[in-house]
Design a protein around this motif. Structure first.
Motif: not given
Length: 278
Positions: A115-116, A109, A10, A17, A112, A13, A87
């Motif tokens: 998480k964000y 999606k 994670n 990102d 994400k 990732e 996304v």
């Protein structure tokens, strides 16, 4: 071992990102820092102007950057601006072949966004804490009789002797520990931001223009602020009265959870029925 690997993957990732949207990331962080600075400055002078003798703490600083109407007018559009670059899905036919079915596209999606949204709120709290610690008390004044919560309850009791808010402050005292308050703020605001992004993404499925998502959410925020109608933002933003009435706060949480499920189902349906050939 699996947990360590999961966390490591994670983190990789997230770093990848962030590299994809350096301009959006830098802009968002800069705006958040400036915003937190001026909100903290406003907080330190507002009670002096009103002539209210109250002890303010870092917790008050965190609360003031997450309370309505700040959330709809500022935080939601800023987060959507940041997350839309992370996304955005390439709608070419080849993209759909990366996953077993179309549900995977929406689920990825969703993961994400959740998480964000969580990381966004955590970052906001960290920045506000870093700024507020220089001008506000580091003690938890919400648990003292000189703090905002007790003063608000006491003032309400003077105006309405039959009010339960002062009694509630004593009853809910253990809920006002710093970690408990911040944890509740994180959960409520993360849920609210995810729902706001869902609304924006669903609108974009019908109108291929991101601007309309911003417009609809901004108008919703203004409507809730000036008409005091709880639809989304008034539930995710916890005001002082709600902290003195935790039953209402719990109902707001259940309502946001219900909205989250509804928006998830609608978004999933639109993803399953979307024509990727157009």
């Amino acid at each position: 071992m699996r947990l360590t690997r999961y966390i490591k993957n994670n983190l990789i990732e997230i770093l990848n990102d962030m590299k994809r949207v350096p301009v959006r990331l830098f802009f968002s962080l800069s705006v958040v820092i400036i915003f937190c600075f001026f909100r903290t400055k406003w907080l330190t002078t507002e009670y002096e102007k009103l002539g209210i003798d109250v002890r303010l703490s870092v917790l008050d600083g965190i609360h003031i950057v997450l309370v309505n109407p700040v959330v709809p007018i500022f935080l939601s559009p800023l987060f959507i601006y940041l997350i839309s670059g992370l996304v955005r899905v390439d709608d070419e036919i080849l993209y759909t072949f990366r996953y077993k079915n179309r549900s995977d596209i929406w689920n990825i999606k969703t993961m994400k966004v959740v998480k964000y949204a969580f990381l966004f709120i955590i970052t906001l709290i960290f920045i506000e804490t870093t700024i507020a610690v220089f001008v506000l008390s580091v003690d938890n004044t919400w648990m003292s009789k000189g703090g905002v919560l007790y003063k608000a309850a006491l003032l309400d009791f003077y105006h309405q002797p039959h009010s339960q808010l002062l009694k509630n402050w004593f009853s809910y005292f253990n809920w006002y520990h710093t970690e408990m308050v911040i944890g509740i703020m994180i959960v409520m605001n993360t849920l609210g931001l995810v729902i706001a992004v869902y609304v924006s993404m669903i609108i974009n499925e019908f109108i291929a223009n991101e601007v309309w998502g911003y417009i609809v959410l901004f108008c919703l925020g203004l409507f809730e602020t000036f008409e005091d109608v709880p639809i989304l933002y008034n539930h995710m933003s916890i005001d002082i009265v709600e902290w003195l009435s935790l039953s209402n706060l719990f109902l707001s949480f259940l309502y946001l959870l219900f909205l989250f499920v509804i928006m998830y189902v609608i978004g999933r349906y639109l993803t399953l029925t979307k024509d990727y050939l157009r």
